[in-house]
Design an enzyme around this catalytic site. Structure first.
Site, mmCIF file in Angstrom:
data_model
loop_
_atom_site.group_PDB
_atom_site.id
_atom_site.type_symbol
_atom_site.label_atom_id
_atom_site.label_comp_id
_atom_site.label_asym_id
_atom_site.label_seq_id
_atom_site.Cartn_x
_atom_site.Cartn_y
_atom_site.Cartn_z
ATOM 1 N N GLY A 106 0.999 2.828 -0.772
ATOM 2 C CA GLY A 106 1.647 1.532 -0.892
ATOM 3 C C GLY A 106 3.114 1.717 -0.583
ATOM 4 N N GLU A 107 3.946 1.317 -1.506
ATOM 5 C CA GLU A 107 5.396 1.477 -1.330
ATOM 6 C C GLU A 107 5.909 2.206 -2.569
ATOM 7 O OE1 GLU A 107 9.187 1.568 -0.320
ATOM 8 O OE2 GLU A 107 8.649 0.516 -2.162
ATOM 9 N N SER A 108 6.391 3.423 -2.350
ATOM 10 C CA SER A 108 6.649 4.305 -3.492
ATOM 11 C C SER A 108 7.776 3.800 -4.394
ATOM 12 C CB SER A 108 6.944 5.724 -3.006
ATOM 13 O OG SER A 108 8.061 5.734 -2.148
ATOM 14 N N ARG A 126 10.261 10.856 3.288
ATOM 15 C CA ARG A 126 9.532 9.593 3.480
ATOM 16 C C ARG A 126 9.566 9.188 4.954
ATOM 17 N NH1 ARG A 126 11.731 5.186 -0.592
ATOM 18 N NH2 ARG A 126 10.049 4.018 0.401
ATOM 19 N N HIS A 182 -4.392 8.793 4.027
ATOM 20 C CA HIS A 182 -5.196 7.838 3.254
ATOM 21 C C HIS A 182 -6.699 8.058 3.387
ATOM 22 C CE1 HIS A 182 -2.072 4.928 2.096
ATOM 23 N NE2 HIS A 182 -1.510 5.192 3.241
ATOM 24 N N CYS A 196 -0.277 9.364 -0.117
ATOM 25 C CA CYS A 196 0.848 8.741 0.594
ATOM 26 C C CYS A 196 1.969 8.346 -0.380
ATOM 27 C CB CYS A 196 0.336 7.587 1.451
ATOM 28 S SG CYS A 196 1.450 7.225 2.802
ATOM 29 N N GLU A 231 -8.918 7.279 1.435
ATOM 30 C CA GLU A 231 -9.605 6.115 0.852
ATOM 31 C C GLU A 231 -9.810 4.976 1.842
ATOM 32 O OE1 GLU A 231 -6.515 6.977 0.408
ATOM 33 O OE2 GLU A 231 -5.211 5.218 0.264
ATOM 34 N N ILE A 290 -0.089 6.424 7.679
ATOM 35 C CA ILE A 290 0.559 5.111 7.822
ATOM 36 C C ILE A 290 1.954 5.185 7.206
ATOM 37 C CG2 ILE A 290 0.415 2.640 7.313
ATOM 38 C CD1 ILE A 290 -2.651 3.115 6.910
ATOM 39 N N ARG A 291 2.965 5.190 8.062
ATOM 40 C CA ARG A 291 4.356 5.373 7.579
ATOM 41 C C ARG A 291 4.370 6.470 6.512
ATOM 42 N NH1 ARG A 291 8.256 2.107 8.677
ATOM 43 N NH2 ARG A 291 9.132 2.163 6.610
HETATM 44 N N1 GLN Z 1 6.231 4.565 3.545
HETATM 45 C C1 GLN Z 1 5.755 4.388 2.194
HETATM 46 C C2 GLN Z 1 6.778 4.918 1.190
HETATM 47 O O1 GLN Z 1 7.672 5.622 1.573
HETATM 48 C C3 GLN Z 1 4.424 5.072 1.980
HETATM 49 C C4 GLN Z 1 3.398 4.481 2.908
HETATM 50 C C5 GLN Z 1 1.985 4.567 2.435
HETATM 51 O O2 GLN Z 1 1.683 4.740 1.244
HETATM 52 N N2 GLN Z 1 1.096 4.355 3.374
HETATM 53 O O3 GLN Z 1 6.680 4.613 0.041
#
Ligand code: GLN
Length: 195
Positions: A46-48, A105, A175, A78, A177, A133-134
């Site tokens: 997600g977004e850390s 990151r 990921h 992630c 999952e 993913i990112r």
């Molecule tokens: N770019 C997100 C972060 O730095 C992580 C991306 C992800 O969980 N797919 O939090």
């Protein structure tokens, strides 16, 4: 056996679906009481920064640290890996600091925000299909950290870890999952069964 997924932000539902596919009961965790009732915890992608801030707000940071110190198996994917880590190469953000690594990151750059690769995993015959993913990679590992898979940094040819284990802690940059890749969830479930 009951495995929790931290359900504050991110793709916790996909983790719960993976657990169901393995015949393991998965539950959403948002409170210290819910945390106390699980045998293992998954921190989703997600977004850390958001996950960290919400975990702080919900009073979960110290309870999770305590459970990890007591040996509860935990997996971060992630953003989950970033939240487990002790630091990032960027500005400070709330982190559990239980996994002795520094993460970078969005390490794969803006051009390649998302890509897939087949990765060799230490101790496994079959490669694992990985969806990044990112994604972060690991910039620096402490002595207790076992590297299970790496990618090559195109800038300098150095290996950058993307799957690590430190005792009861497992983390992947990518990921599993999202594509039904069950190996890391199986490792987590085996750790619960062994403990
Ligand atoms: N770019 C997100 C972060 O730095 C992580 C991306 C992800 O969980 N797919 O939090």
């Amino acid at each position: 056996m009951k495995v929790g997924a931290l359900a504050l932000q991110g793709d916790f539902r996909e983790h719960l679906a993976m657990l169901a596919s393995l015949g393991v009961q998965g539950v959403e965790v948002r409170t210290p009481e819910e945390l106390a009732a699980v045998d293992a915890l998954i921190i989703p992608g997600g977004e850390s920064t958001t996950i960290g801030k919400l975990a702080d707000l919900y009073g979960l940071i110290d309870p999770i640290r305590r459970r990890v110190a007591e040996g509860m198996p935990i997996l971060g994917t992630c953003a989950g890996m970033i939240f487990l880590a002790s630091g990032t190469t960027g500005p400070d953000q709330p982190q559990l600091a239980v996994l002795d690594v520094v993460v970078e990151r969005n390490a794969f750059g803006r051009q390649v925000e998302s890509f897939e690769a087949d990765l060799a995993i230490a101790g496994r015959d079959e490669p694992v299909h990985a969806v990044f993913i990112r994604a972060p990679w690991i910039h620096k590992t402490g002595a207790a950290v076992e590297v299970l898979a790496s990618v090559v940094d195109p800038a300098n040819g150095e290996d950058r870890p993307v799957v690590v284990r430190q005792g009861n802690i497992l983390a992947t940059s990518f990921h599993p999952e999202l594509i039904g890749e069950t190996w890391i969830h199986e490792l987590l479930v085996e750790a619960v069964a062994a403990g």
